[in-house]
Design an enzyme around this catalytic site. Structure first.
Site, PDB file in Angstrom:
ATOM      1  N   GLY A  57      -1.424   3.924   8.818  1.00 35.38           N
ATOM      2  CA  GLY A  57      -1.909   3.262   7.625  1.00 35.38           C
ATOM      3  C   GLY A  57      -1.282   3.853   6.378  1.00 35.38           C
ATOM      4  CB  CYS A  58      -2.413   3.836   2.881  1.00 36.44           C
ATOM      5  SG  CYS A  58      -2.015   4.608   1.309  1.00 36.44           S
TER       6      CYS A  58
END
Length: 224
Positions: A57-58
């Protein structure tokens, strides 16, 4: 829920609420926080610092989690999986470069092992059952991936995934990619240490601060 914006000068936003909070940790895949087992296979301690490169993810959240782990000496947000000429936020955000948002974790193996870092990665840093997305962020650049730098790391990563799968701890299969690290490219300066510099941003509050709380609860012995 708002998704992450692709332009490099725009911030990510997410609606606050239970739905966003339940996406925060890997052990929260069905809304229940789990304690994961130690890896049955791990690397023995050695002299000098070692490096792990992890994606899920981020990179803001992954970076923040490992910054709070004892034995970790530095973290750097960046890109892995693609070529040097496409290692920029604007290009990677298009989802066509082969890069994943990743974090380079430099650690002291005398204080924490590679396997223990993976336990934290699978427990609180991200959700390993989400294919090519993570919470509100969608695209191959947000895939779950472990980039190994040697065969020993590869073996530990693959063995731990097999161990977790056999225990059926998640409501869906683990989709984490285990891939050789060709190169790591540090991200732009404004992405570094992002959570510490923007703790009140709505995206951070909804998606990343809960990860730090889960880390504190699940791993009090290594939380710092």
């Amino acid at each position: 829920m708002f998704q992450r914006h692709s332009h490099p000068l725009l911030h990510k936003f997410a609606i606050l609420g239970c739905a966003a909070l339940l996406l925060s940790g890997s052990a929260m895949a069905d809304g229940q926080l789990r304690s994961l087992p130690d890896p049955l296979q791990d690397l023995t301690s050695s002299t000098g610092q070692q490096t792990a490169v992890l994606a899920g993810g981020c990179f803001w959240g992954i970076d923040a989690v490992f910054k709070h782990v004892k034995g970790v000496t530095s973290t750097t947000s960046g890109y892995a999986g693609g070529q040097a000429n496409s290692a920029s936020y604007y290009q990677v955000s298009r989802g066509t470069t082969g890069h994943a948002e990743a974090v380079r974790v430099v650690f002291d193996p005398k204080q924490i092992s590679y396997g223990q870092l993976l336990k934290i990665y699978f427990s609180v840093a991200h959700n390993p059952t989400e294919l090519n997305y993570q919470g509100p962020d969608h695209g191959t650049q947000y895939r779950s991936a472990i980039f190994y730098s040697n065969d020993a790391q590869r073996q530990v990563a693959q063995a731990y995934i097999k161990q977790l799968q056999s225990m059926k701890l998640y409501p869906a299969p683990i989709v984490t990619q285990v891939a050789a690290l060709a190169a790591f490219y540090p991200a732009e300066d404004y992405h570094q240490n992002y959570l510490a510099l923007h703790p009140d941003q709505p995206y951070i509050v909804a998606n990343d601060l809960p990860k730090l709380e889960h880390l504190r609860q699940e791993f009090p012995g290594v939380y710092q």
